[in-house]
Design a protein around this motif. Structure first.
Motif, mmCIF file in Angstrom:
data_model
loop_
_atom_site.group_PDB
_atom_site.id
_atom_site.type_symbol
_atom_site.label_atom_id
_atom_site.label_comp_id
_atom_site.label_asym_id
_atom_site.label_seq_id
_atom_site.Cartn_x
_atom_site.Cartn_y
_atom_site.Cartn_z
ATOM 1 N N ARG A 196 0.809 -1.218 0.000
ATOM 2 C CA ARG A 196 0.000 0.000 0.000
ATOM 3 C C ARG A 196 0.851 1.280 0.000
ATOM 4 N N ASN A 197 2.075 1.172 -0.472
ATOM 5 C CA ASN A 197 3.021 2.289 -0.551
ATOM 6 C C ASN A 197 3.218 2.990 0.799
ATOM 7 N N ARG A 198 3.158 2.238 1.871
ATOM 8 C CA ARG A 198 3.312 2.829 3.210
ATOM 9 C C ARG A 198 4.771 3.198 3.520
ATOM 10 N N GLN A 199 5.713 2.555 2.870
ATOM 11 C CA GLN A 199 7.135 2.834 3.042
ATOM 12 C C GLN A 199 7.556 2.811 4.517
ATOM 13 N N PRO A 200 7.332 1.677 5.196
ATOM 14 C CA PRO A 200 7.596 1.611 6.636
ATOM 15 C C PRO A 200 9.019 1.209 7.022
ATOM 16 N N SER A 252 3.521 -3.288 11.730
ATOM 17 C CA SER A 252 3.476 -3.459 10.277
ATOM 18 C C SER A 252 3.096 -4.899 9.936
ATOM 19 N N ASP A 269 7.937 -6.266 2.712
ATOM 20 C CA ASP A 269 8.507 -4.938 2.452
ATOM 21 C C ASP A 269 10.026 -4.935 2.561
#
Length: 165
Positions: A32-36, A82, A88
């Motif tokens: 979801r393009n959260r870039q965590p 997360s 990711d």
């Protein structure tokens, strides 16, 4: 790209090269393009070996475990909240491995950090590295200049199915 498990000792990786490797990881896809993903770069051999000893003990790999004695490591981590840490961080690591290879830096995936990051001694070192207490590690890249060139075996055991009209 092949895993490199023998590095030239003392041949340091330039900071700009390390920054570029991390940037490649930052451009990997995330759920979801959260870039965590938090990227923690350690280029101090004494600190790397301190972590290696703690991980080796926690994983039952003995006192000689040393992550293949790299010049630098990049630890990937995400908050325990997360849901897609494994996915990711795996995408980020692969991007970093590919970029590192393109600039002549060898790499190998270290996965023991995943199962040992909550061991008290390992966690103490991770805390020293400013990895938040609420983070779990998704993997780590050990980096250095290859001592020998890996064999270029292009045979693959994977299979592929094609369903086409």
């Amino acid at each position: 790209r092949r895993s490199v498990r023998s590095f030239v000792s003392g041949k340091k990786i330039d900071r700009k090269v390390l920054e570029d490797i991390v940037t490649a990881g930052m451009f990997a896809p995330t759920a979801r393009n959260r870039q965590p993903v938090l990227f923690t770069v350690v280029a101090d051999k004494k600190k790397i070996q301190k972590l290696a000893k703690a991980v080796g003990k926690a994983a039952g790999m003995g006192d000689e475990y040393n992550f293949y004695d790299p010049e630098a490591i990049i630890i990937t981590s995400c908050s325990k909240e997360s849901k897609f840490t494994k996915e990711d961080t795996s995408c980020a690591l692969e991007n970093m491995f590919l970029y590192a290879h393109s600039v002549g830096v060898g790499s190998v995936w270290i996965n023991q950090i995943v199962t040992t990051c909550d061991d008290a001694a390992v966690r103490a070192v991770l805390t020293e590295f400013r990895i938040p207490e609420d983070h779990v590690c998704g993997g780590m890249a050990a980096l250095g200049y290859p001592d020998v060139q890996p064999e270029k075996d292009l045979t693959r055991k994977c299979k592929a199915n094609y369903i086409m009209d």
